[in-house]
Every structure is written in structure tokens, then in C-alpha cells.
Write a protein that holds these residues in place. Structure first.
Motif, short mmCIF file in Angstrom:
data_model
loop_
_atom_site.label_atom_id
_atom_site.label_comp_id
_atom_site.label_asym_id
_atom_site.label_seq_id
_atom_site.Cartn_x
_atom_site.Cartn_y
_atom_site.Cartn_z
N VAL A 174 -4.35 -2.60 -4.64
CA VAL A 174 -5.20 -2.44 -3.46
C VAL A 174 -6.65 -2.71 -3.80
N SER A 175 -7.09 -2.25 -4.96
CA SER A 175 -8.51 -2.46 -5.29
C SER A 175 -8.79 -3.96 -5.51
N LYS A 210 -2.78 1.64 -6.41
CA LYS A 210 -4.25 1.57 -6.33
C LYS A 210 -4.82 0.33 -7.01
N GLU A 211 -4.17 -0.11 -8.07
CA GLU A 211 -4.67 -1.28 -8.80
C GLU A 211 -4.58 -2.53 -7.92
N ILE A 240 -8.90 -5.57 -1.99
CA ILE A 240 -10.14 -5.24 -1.27
C ILE A 240 -11.28 -6.14 -1.76
N ASP A 241 -11.37 -6.28 -3.08
CA ASP A 241 -12.44 -7.12 -3.63
C ASP A 241 -12.32 -8.56 -3.16
N THR A 294 0.83 -1.21 0.00
CA THR A 294 0.00 0.00 0.00
C THR A 294 0.86 1.26 0.00
N SER A 304 -14.21 0.47 1.34
CA SER A 304 -14.29 0.28 -0.11
C SER A 304 -13.06 0.84 -0.81
N SER A 305 -12.31 1.70 -0.11
CA SER A 305 -11.02 2.11 -0.66
C SER A 305 -10.06 2.35 0.50
N LEU A 306 -8.78 2.27 0.20
CA LEU A 306 -7.76 2.43 1.25
C LEU A 306 -6.81 3.53 0.80
N TYR A 307 -6.24 4.26 1.76
CA TYR A 307 -5.23 5.24 1.38
C TYR A 307 -3.98 4.53 0.93
#
Ligand code: ATP
Ligand code: FE
Length: 357
Positions: free
Chosen positions: A92-93, A89-90, A96-97, A80, A342-345
Motif C-alpha cells: 500500500v505504501s 502495508k508495504e 500511494i507513492d 489492501t 498519506s496512509s490507507l487502512y
């Protein structure tokens, strides 16, 4: 237990599944060095696009090849920070999913800590605290590692990094970088040079006013200045010889500052005879530099631990293994699936730990 590791902080799309009993079940790493070489370096939009298209199929393929379902994993770990924001971001997303869909914990991993922590995968008897010399494309630092979550920054680089210095000069010398990192191409060239070539350069010293800090940007300028001087004076340049000299100057800078920082740590009683030192990050793949660092370690009666080159440059194993260690050590950073947002820094920059100097 098995942890999925996802790494997308820079140009490598890397995925691996590692287990708490030290097995790498599967590992995949994809990058497009020829294109990036043609474009003259990392292009953030392009690498993010690569992660977007390749990462999720790669994860599927990894799970399939070991006949696992995502729900069989005990956690998903992902880089992260620090790194290119749109690239991070790719990863991390996707993480998360997976976490939410399959109800498994999410473990946010600090990329530089992961470079250091993979050493305990290769050396099961490694004890805390240990010293980590991290030398890569974006960082050059010395840290004292007290646990998977507790790093103390001892020495940083004022500007530049060992990897960036060797990359820049490798490209300037027009070495073939289509397969290897320029730093690795530089090592190959240096290995072809006749004996004694490493001493062929007299360069202006790097400012010493910064105490023990590295200053690879200053070293790079001196080396490039020397190269330009030779070119303008019409002197013929033996590329292999120049590469050997660059490698040697890099080692000198690295080792002099490392030596000073080890004296500091030893004086304050943080390290002693038998403490381990691990050299990690892409530049640790360089065997000449490794040899030089090993000598410094011997001087301080430290145990020098080496890593296979494939675990020095960016890889998924180091992220998955950091996840394993964080689970083992009950890290407070682990996010239970029910609490995953739903999103992370993600952060472009974040110190490896508290700065002590
Ligand atoms: P960071 O980890 O700081 O975010 P990064 O992830 O881009 O940066 P790594 O993949 O860890 O960097 O390492 C890549 C760097 O390692 C490049 O600068 C590359 O030239 C260097 N490198 C790789 N192999 C060698 C080698 N054999 N000799 C010297 N340098 C090398
Ligand atoms: Fe890295």
C-alpha cells in the motif's frame, strides 16, 4: 489502458501490468519458500522485510522491461485486505507513492475478490452473476458475484481452510515443500499412489450441524488423528497412499458443501442452467479437486471455468485485472490521485461481501 497490480498480502511479492484488452505485459513474483519451510511457516516480520527490500525495485524493473513510465499507467491497484497487516502495508505504501508522484488513480483491491475476478480475464464471455468457489491458504468460501464490487457470501468456513488442511498434513508427512506449497507437494505424492488409494481411509465424519458451512479444521483434526493412530499402532504408512486419501477426503468435504450451497442458490432462483462457476485460489491449482468440482457443476448444469495454476496461487495479474474491471465498472472505491491520503487502512480480515446465510 494499462493497470499496475501490486500484491503483498502474504509471502509473495508480486507485480504485474495488465491491459484492458487482456494482455499481461509483464509479471514478476518472488518468494522465499525454502527459508519459510525451515522456519515452519509464514513469519510476518520476515515477509514484510522481503516486500520492503524487493517490491520497489521489482516495480521499476517491470516498467523498464516494457519501456513504460509510471505516468503512462492508467491506475495502480493494490491488495489492501484481507491479509497480514504488516505485509499489506508495504504494498500500500508503494502504491500511494506511485499514485501521488505520477498523478494516477489508486485502486484498493480486496484480495479474495481478485482471486475470483481473474476468471473474467481468462474467460472474456463470463457473465454476472457467477458463482465463485474460493479455496486458498486462508479461506474456503462460496460467493455469488454480481459485479466487481458486489459479492454475496453464501458459504464460509467455520474454522480452517482447504489449503491450510492440506499444508498441515503435507508437512506432517514430511513432503518436500522447498519448491512447492505443501498442498502442491501433496498432490504430486497422491499422483504417485496406486489406483484405489484414495479410498484407503475411514475417517470420523465432520460435524454436519453447521448446515452448508465448510469446517476444514474439523477435517484436518480427523485426518491428523488417523495418522497419529496409525503411527502409534506401528502400522507402516505409505505416504503417497495417505496423500491420495487426504486429497479425496478434502474433495468430499468440499463437494458435499458446494452441492448443498448450489441447491440453495438454485432453489432461490439466483442461478440457473448455464450460470458459470469459477474455482479460484491456490487450491484450485489441484487437478483432482478441480475434476471433482467439475462433476458437481455438471449435476447442476453449471458451466465450470478453469484457470491456469499460475493464476490460482497469489499473483499480481489478479490485482491489476481487478483494477481494470473496477475502472470499467466505474467502481466508487477508486481514489483520484488528488484525494489519496498519506496512509490507507489495511485489514487483516474483511468479508468478501454481505453474508447471506
Ligand atoms: P488467501 O488467498 O486465503 O489469503 P493465500 O493467499 O496464502 O491465502 P493462495 O496463494 O491463494 O493462498 O494459495 C496458497 C494455498 O494453495 C496453499 O495452502 C497451498 O498449499 C495451496 N495449493 C497450491 N497448489 C496446490 C495444489 N496443487 N493442490 C492443493 N493445494 C495447493
Ligand atoms: Fe490468495
Amino acid at each position: 489502458h494499462a493497470v499496475l497490480g501490486i500484491e503483498t498480502s502474504c509471502d509473495d511479492t508480486a507485480v504485474s501490468i495488465v491491459t484492458s484488452d487482456r494482455r499481461i505485459l509483464v509479471s514478476r513474483r518472488v518468494n522465499d519458500r525454502p527459508t519459510l519451510t525451515k522456519l515452519g511457516g509464514i513469519c510476518p516480520g520476515l515477509v514484510a522485510q522481503q516486500h520492503r527490500t524487493l517490491l520497489r525495485p521489482l516495480i521499476e524493473e517491470c516498467l523498464h522491461s516494457v519501456r513504460m513510465r509510471a505516468a503512462d499507467l492508467s491506475a495502480v491497484a493494490v491488495s489492501t485486505r484481507p491479509g497480514l497487516v504488516i505485509a499489506l502495508k508495504e504494498g500500500v505504501s508503494a502504491a500511494i507513492d506511485i499514485s501521488r508522484l505520477h498523478r494516477i488513480p489508486l485502486i484498493p483491491v480486496h484480495h479474495m475478490r481478485a482471486h475470483a475476478l481473474i476468471s473474467s480475464f481468462c474467460h472474456p464471455d463470463l457473465q454476472y452473476p457467477f458463482v465463485a468457489l474460493l479455496v486458498s491458504g486462508g479461506h474456503s468460501l462460496v460467493a455469488l458475484v454480481r459485479s466487481a464490487d458486489h459479492f454475496e457470501l453464501i458459504v464460509d468456513s467455520v474454522a480452517g481452510s482447504a489449503g491450510e488442511c492440506m499444508d498441515k498434513i503435507g508437512r506432517e508427512l514430511d513432503l518436500d515443500c522447498s519448491v512447492d506449497h505443501p498442498g502442491a507437494a501433496l498432490e504430486k505424492a497422491a499422483a504417485r499412489a496406486p489406483l484405489g488409494s484414495h479410498l484407503s481411509l475411514q475417517i470420523a465424519g465432520v460435524p454436519s450441524s453447521n448446515g452448508v458451512s465448510f469446517h476444514f479444521a474439523a477435517l484436518k483434526s480427523s485426518l491428523l488423528g488417523q495418522l497419529n493412530k496409525m503411527r502409534t499402532s506401528g502400522e507402516s504408512i505409505d505416504v503417497d497412499q495417505f496423500a491420495a486419501a487426504v486429497q479425496h477426503q478434502t474433495a468430499r468435504h468440499l463437494c458435499s458443501r458446494l452441492h448443498a450451497s448450489l441447491e440453495f442458490l438454485s432453489d432461490e432462483g439466483s442461478i440457473g442452467e448455464g450460470t458459470s462457476l469459477v474455482m479460484a485460489g491456490g487450491v484450485a491449482a489441484n487437478s483432482y479437486l478441480r475434476g471433482c468440482v467439475e462433476k458437481v457443476c455438471r449435476l447442476h448444469s453449471l458451466r465450470f471455468l478453469r484457470l491456469p495454476p499460475s493464476l490460482c496461487t497469489d499473483n499480481g495479474e489478479m490485482i491489476g485485472w481487478s483494477g481494470v474491471k473496477m475502472v470499467e465498472e466505474k467502481s466508487p472505491s477508486i481514489i483520484p490521485w488528488e484525494s489519496v491520503p498519506s496512509s490507507l487502512y489495511v485489514h487483516a480480515k474483511e468479508e468478501i461481501g454481505r453474508n447471506r446465510t
